[in-house]
Design a protein around this motif. Structure first.
Motif, short mmCIF file in Angstrom:
data_model
loop_
_atom_site.label_atom_id
_atom_site.label_comp_id
_atom_site.label_asym_id
_atom_site.label_seq_id
_atom_site.Cartn_x
_atom_site.Cartn_y
_atom_site.Cartn_z
N ASP A 111 1.82 -58.07 64.29
CA ASP A 111 2.79 -57.58 65.27
C ASP A 111 4.20 -58.08 64.97
OD1 ASP A 111 0.31 -58.14 67.79
OD2 ASP A 111 0.91 -56.21 66.96
N THR A 112 4.32 -58.96 63.99
CA THR A 112 5.63 -59.48 63.60
C THR A 112 6.55 -58.36 63.14
OG1 THR A 112 4.76 -61.66 63.01
CG2 THR A 112 6.85 -60.99 61.99
N ALA A 113 7.72 -58.27 63.78
CA ALA A 113 8.66 -57.19 63.48
C ALA A 113 9.91 -57.38 64.34
CB ALA A 113 8.04 -55.83 63.76
N VAL A 114 10.92 -56.59 64.04
CA VAL A 114 12.04 -56.43 64.96
C VAL A 114 11.67 -55.30 65.91
CG1 VAL A 114 14.47 -55.88 65.22
CG2 VAL A 114 13.71 -57.24 63.26
N TYR A 115 11.78 -55.58 67.19
CA TYR A 115 11.41 -54.60 68.21
C TYR A 115 12.68 -53.96 68.78
CZ TYR A 115 6.53 -55.89 68.14
OH TYR A 115 5.23 -56.09 67.73
N TYR A 116 12.68 -52.64 68.80
CA TYR A 116 13.82 -51.87 69.27
C TYR A 116 13.47 -51.09 70.53
CZ TYR A 116 15.75 -52.67 64.61
OH TYR A 116 16.23 -53.24 63.45
N CYS A 117 14.40 -51.12 71.47
CA CYS A 117 14.31 -50.30 72.66
C CYS A 117 15.04 -48.99 72.40
CB CYS A 117 14.95 -51.05 73.83
SG CYS A 117 15.04 -50.13 75.37
N ALA A 118 14.53 -47.90 72.95
CA ALA A 118 15.16 -46.60 72.78
C ALA A 118 15.11 -45.83 74.09
CB ALA A 118 14.46 -45.81 71.69
N ALA A 119 16.05 -44.92 74.26
CA ALA A 119 16.09 -44.09 75.46
C ALA A 119 16.45 -42.66 75.08
CB ALA A 119 17.10 -44.65 76.45
N ARG A 120 16.00 -41.75 75.91
CA ARG A 120 16.34 -40.34 75.69
C ARG A 120 16.64 -39.71 77.05
NH1 ARG A 120 12.31 -36.35 74.14
NH2 ARG A 120 10.94 -36.00 75.89
N SER A 121 17.34 -38.62 77.04
CA SER A 121 17.73 -38.00 78.30
C SER A 121 16.59 -37.27 79.00
CB SER A 121 18.92 -37.06 78.08
OG SER A 121 20.05 -37.80 77.68
N PRO A 122 15.74 -36.53 78.29
CA PRO A 122 14.61 -35.89 78.98
C PRO A 122 13.69 -36.91 79.64
CG PRO A 122 14.94 -34.89 76.83
CD PRO A 122 15.81 -36.12 76.88
N TRP A 123 13.02 -36.51 80.69
CA TRP A 123 12.25 -37.46 81.47
C TRP A 123 10.87 -37.76 80.91
CZ3 TRP A 123 13.13 -36.34 87.40
CH2 TRP A 123 14.49 -36.53 87.68
N TYR A 178 19.38 -42.90 72.07
CA TYR A 178 20.04 -44.20 72.20
C TYR A 178 19.12 -45.32 71.75
CZ TYR A 178 22.59 -41.12 75.36
OH TYR A 178 23.28 -40.06 75.90
N TRP A 179 19.73 -46.32 71.08
CA TRP A 179 18.96 -47.42 70.50
C TRP A 179 19.65 -48.74 70.77
CZ3 TRP A 179 14.30 -46.77 68.10
CH2 TRP A 179 13.93 -45.44 67.82
N GLY A 180 18.84 -49.79 70.97
CA GLY A 180 19.35 -51.14 71.05
C GLY A 180 19.47 -51.75 69.67
N GLN A 181 19.93 -53.01 69.65
CA GLN A 181 20.13 -53.71 68.38
C GLN A 181 18.87 -54.38 67.87
OE1 GLN A 181 23.06 -53.65 66.50
NE2 GLN A 181 23.38 -52.00 67.97
N GLY A 182 17.89 -54.52 68.71
CA GLY A 182 16.62 -55.10 68.28
C GLY A 182 16.49 -56.58 68.62
N THR A 183 15.25 -57.01 68.77
CA THR A 183 14.94 -58.42 69.01
C THR A 183 13.76 -58.81 68.13
OG1 THR A 183 14.49 -60.09 70.72
CG2 THR A 183 13.44 -57.94 71.01
N GLN A 184 13.86 -59.97 67.50
CA GLN A 184 12.83 -60.40 66.55
C GLN A 184 11.62 -60.98 67.29
OE1 GLN A 184 12.79 -60.34 62.96
NE2 GLN A 184 10.66 -60.92 63.32
N VAL A 185 10.45 -60.54 66.89
CA VAL A 185 9.19 -61.12 67.36
C VAL A 185 8.43 -61.61 66.13
CG1 VAL A 185 6.95 -60.65 68.41
CG2 VAL A 185 9.02 -59.68 69.41
N THR A 186 8.08 -62.89 66.13
CA THR A 186 7.36 -63.48 65.03
C THR A 186 6.08 -64.13 65.57
OG1 THR A 186 9.41 -63.94 63.84
CG2 THR A 186 7.43 -65.11 63.11
#
Length: 124
Positions: free
Chosen positions: A90-102, A113-121
């Motif tokens: 599961d080690t990776a950089v995790y990114y959050c994303a969003a879209r306009s449709p529901w 839309y994308w975030g900058q990411g957060t590292q999970v090790t």
């Protein structure tokens, strides 16, 4: 514009848990469904989980089904990813994303839309 900021990443031992958060700001009316993706070194960015605007519909990658839970609190403009029984893979950089449709969607190309990411090790 929409800004996404992830938090909650870190180093954890195998079998442990982490909760990621993704706060969105800006044109929040443009935020419908949200999702989490991850990218390990040398690999492509892969889908992890997605949630509809209402929270009533969720979808997961097979590799995390039963271990990860996506949720959201629209009053706080925040999406969460609870990760349990973590594994070294599961080690990776995790990114959050969003879209306009529901509706929730599992493809990278569906998200605006994308975030900058957060590292999970996850250590073994």
């Amino acid at each position: 514009q929409v800004q996404l900021v992830e938090s909650g990443g870190g180093l954890v031992q195998a079998g442990g848990s982490l909760r990621l958060s993704c706060a969105h700001s800006g044109r929040t009316a443009s935020v419908g469904a949200m999702g989490w993706f991850r990218q390990a070194p040398g690999k492509e960015r892969d889908f992890v989980a997605a949630i509809s605007w209402s929270g009533g519909d969720t979808t997961y990658a097979d590799s995390v089904q039963g271990r990860f839970t996506i949720s959201r609190d629209n009053a706080k403009n925040t999406c969460y990813l609870q990760m349990n029984n973590l594994k070294p893979e599961d080690t990776a950089v995790y990114y959050c994303a969003a879209r306009s449709p529901w509706g929730a969607a599992p493809s990278r190309s569906n998200y605006n839309y994308w975030g900058q990411g957060t590292q999970v090790t996850v250590s073994s």
